[in-house]
Design an enzyme around this catalytic site. Structure first.
Site, PDB file in Angstrom:
ATOM      1  N   GLY A  69      40.366  40.185  37.481  1.00 18.90           N
ATOM      2  CA  GLY A  69      40.187  38.558  37.459  1.00 18.90           C
ATOM      3  C   GLY A  69      38.400  38.284  36.610  1.00 18.90           C
ATOM      4  CB  THR A  70      35.620  41.382  37.587  1.00 22.80           C
ATOM      5  OG1 THR A  70      35.779  40.207  39.218  1.00 22.80           O
ATOM      6  CG2 THR A  70      34.699  41.343  37.222  1.00 22.80           C
ATOM      7  CG  ASN A 156      36.580  33.889  47.281  1.00 21.98           C
ATOM      8  OD1 ASN A 156      36.147  33.366  46.478  1.00 21.98           O
ATOM      9  ND2 ASN A 156      35.516  35.117  47.497  1.00 21.98           N
ATOM     10  CD  GLN A 184      41.743  35.116  46.741  1.00 23.95           C
ATOM     11  OE1 GLN A 184      42.888  35.336  47.551  1.00 23.95           O
ATOM     12  NE2 GLN A 184      40.992  36.697  47.516  1.00 23.95           N
ATOM     13  CB  SER A 204      43.451  39.456  39.414  1.00 25.76           C
ATOM     14  OG  SER A 204      43.366  40.563  39.713  1.00 25.76           O
ATOM     15  CG  HIS A 206      44.090  42.974  42.734  1.00 26.50           C
ATOM     16  ND1 HIS A 206      42.253  43.562  44.173  1.00 26.50           N
ATOM     17  CD2 HIS A 206      42.661  43.048  42.285  1.00 26.50           C
ATOM     18  CE1 HIS A 206      41.429  43.192  43.750  1.00 26.50           C
ATOM     19  NE2 HIS A 206      41.442  42.517  42.615  1.00 26.50           N
ATOM     20  CB  THR A 242      45.185  51.277  24.620  1.00 21.19           C
ATOM     21  OG1 THR A 242      44.745  51.761  22.999  1.00 21.19           O
ATOM     22  CG2 THR A 242      46.643  51.564  24.721  1.00 21.19           C
ATOM     23  CB  CYS A 331      32.564  40.990  45.344  1.00 23.90           C
ATOM     24  SG  CYS A 331      34.862  41.076  44.370  1.00 23.90           S
TER      25      CYS A 331
HETATM   26  N1  PLP Z   1      37.752  35.297  41.498  1.00 32.77           N
HETATM   27  C1  PLP Z   1      38.407  35.363  42.931  1.00 32.77           C
HETATM   28  C2  PLP Z   1      38.650  33.851  43.614  1.00 32.77           C
HETATM   29  C3  PLP Z   1      38.367  36.640  44.270  1.00 32.77           C
HETATM   30  O1  PLP Z   1      39.163  36.457  44.750  1.00 32.77           O
HETATM   31  C4  PLP Z   1      38.554  37.589  43.110  1.00 32.77           C
HETATM   32  C5  PLP Z   1      38.396  38.846  43.607  1.00 32.77           C
HETATM   33  O2  PLP Z   1      38.142  39.106  45.505  1.00 32.77           O
HETATM   34  C6  PLP Z   1      37.298  37.840  41.923  1.00 32.77           C
HETATM   35  C7  PLP Z   1      37.395  36.785  41.177  1.00 32.77           C
HETATM   36  C8  PLP Z   1      37.723  39.000  41.265  1.00 32.77           C
HETATM   37  O3  PLP Z   1      39.020  39.848  40.910  1.00 32.77           O
HETATM   38  P1  PLP Z   1      39.217  41.032  40.363  1.00 32.77           P
HETATM   39  O4  PLP Z   1      38.694  42.159  41.566  1.00 32.77           O
HETATM   40  O5  PLP Z   1      40.690  41.281  39.863  1.00 32.77           O
HETATM   41  O6  PLP Z   1      38.453  41.771  39.464  1.00 32.77           O
END
Ligand code: PLP
Length: 388
Positions: A69-70, A156, A184, A204, A206, A242, A331
């Site tokens: 996601g990041t 989140n 989320q 994302s 995970h 890749t 995070c």
């Molecule tokens: N955006 C939101 C709303 C999230 O909750 C998160 C992770 O907690 C992310 C982005 C980042 O995703 P990733 O952990 O896959 O980099």
């Protein structure tokens, strides 16, 4: 362990692991290779792309796999900013991004980076006391300098679902690209790119019982966006590197498991468990406040403030009893600053610092929630006694 921190990350479901395993062993080709081994990997990546695309209501070629996601958030925001710079050249006034005061750090800090290093202005639209972005405030912020609107789908920390479809409509009417961080939201509520009028959507793996380190950015056909990573011609020439074949296969399987009637039933069960937790905690512990909208939110999340107790003390206390929860964004773990999300909702810093997040997921049971309800009230009472 009783794991109630699914918004931070989730365990990989056995079916997902099983789907992934061959791609660490006998199927080891590079999807870009033209030989059979490579093409077997290519077929697997494209099958997963089709699954993710179907879940989002998009065409497969609009889904680009990323490292999570990041990266998807960074790409959406920096990629649009770069494309605008190229297509419009130097402008007399700085370009502006409209986002909200409650975004995840992956969006917040990316906007902050562009403000610091690329001369981009950022407008942070406020939220109400329930943690929902004001559509009117977004409308007011949309002038001719705006190049992108980026608003998250589900928060989140509180789980609050944002009025993204209305905001998407506003952006579309003004011809502005609209990015939705749906990390989320995917698998917890409907995420349909056309209903949201979204041009860019981050997801994302995970967070939905897939592997860590895999995600995707949906890019609507025709959106002017630059790549983030340059190199080979992967992902339709838009994201060099890749592909993480096993991760992508696991992502596809995780998305598949969140579709259909049995997934809807699992969601309903989870939501009832969350409500049981919330009702139990607020009945058994005095001076608690549930943060965020009570209806417009995903069914797995509950943010609760406990007056007079620091969130960390509760987290550590429960951890010693084998229960994993958190204070907000994983995070931001390690940071003692109160959550920017809760402050933006108008909570006093002390109230924000006393908020913990319970986030449920696949595998949680009624017995686990009842065990938490046995452990938490005496813990809070003990902590309150020693803090006076
Ligand atoms: N955006 C939101 C709303 C999230 O909750 C998160 C992770 O907690 C992310 C982005 C980042 O995703 P990733 O952990 O896959 O980099």
């Amino acid at each position: 362990m009783i794991y109630l921190d699914h918004n931070a990350t989730t365990p990989v479901r056995p079916e997902v692991l099983e789907a992934m395993l061959p791609y660490f062993g006998e199927i080891s080709g590079n999807p870009s290779s033209i030989h059979g081994a490579g093409q077997t990997a290519r077929v697997a990546v494209d099958r997963a792309r089709g699954t993710v695309a179907a879940a989002l209501g998009s065409a497969p070629e609009e889904v680009h796999f990323t490292s999570g996601g990041t990266e998807a958030d960074n790409w959406a925001i920096k990629g649009i900013a770069a494309a605008c710079q190229h297509s419009r050249g130097r402008r007399s006034r700085p370009p502006r991004i409209v986002t909200s005061a409650i975004e995840h750090h992956a969006v917040w800090h990316t906007c902050g980076y562009l403000a610091e290093h690329a001369g981009v202005e950022v407008a942070y639209v406020p939220v109400d006391e329930f943690g929902r972005v004001s559509v009117e405030a977004v409308a007011d912020a949309l002038d001719e300098d705006v190049i992108l609107v980026s608003i998250m789908h589900a928060n989140n920390e509180t789980g609050a679902i944002q009025p993204v479809a209305e905001i998407g409509k506003l952006a579309r009417e003004r011809g502005l690209p609209f990015h939705v961080d749906a990390v989320q939201a995917l698998g917890k509520t409907d995420v349909q790119v056309d209903e949201l009028c979204a041009d860019l959507v981050s997801v994302s793996a995970h967070k939905i019982n897939g592997p860590k380190g895999t995600g995707a950015l949906y890019i609507r056909r025709g959106t002017e966006i630059e790549p983030l990573a340059h190199g080979g011609d992967h992902e339709g020439g838009m994201r060099a590197g890749t592909e993480n074949v096993a991760g992508i296969v696991g992502f596809g399987k995780a998305v598949e498991l969140r579709q259909g009637p049995s997934a809807a039933r699992e969601r309903a069960v989870m939501s009832r468990l969350r409500d049981r937790l919330e009702a139990g905690v607020t009945a058994a512990v005095a001076d608690t406040v549930v943060n965020g909208h009570r209806r417009e939110r995903v069914g797995n999340t509950s943010s609760i403030s406990f007056r007079g107790v620091g969130a960390e003390a509760i987290i550590v206390g429960l951890d010693l009893d084998g229960v994993a929860i958190s204070s907000g964004s994983a995070c931001a773990a390690g940071s003692t600053d109160p959550s920017h999300v809760l402050l933006a909702m108008g909570l006093e810093p002390r109230q924000a610092a006393s908020a913990v997040r319970f986030s449920l997921g696949w595998g949680n049971t009624k017995e686990e929630i009842d065990r938490l309800l046995e452990l938490l009230p005496p813990l809070v009472e003990r902590l309150r006694r020693i803090s006076v």
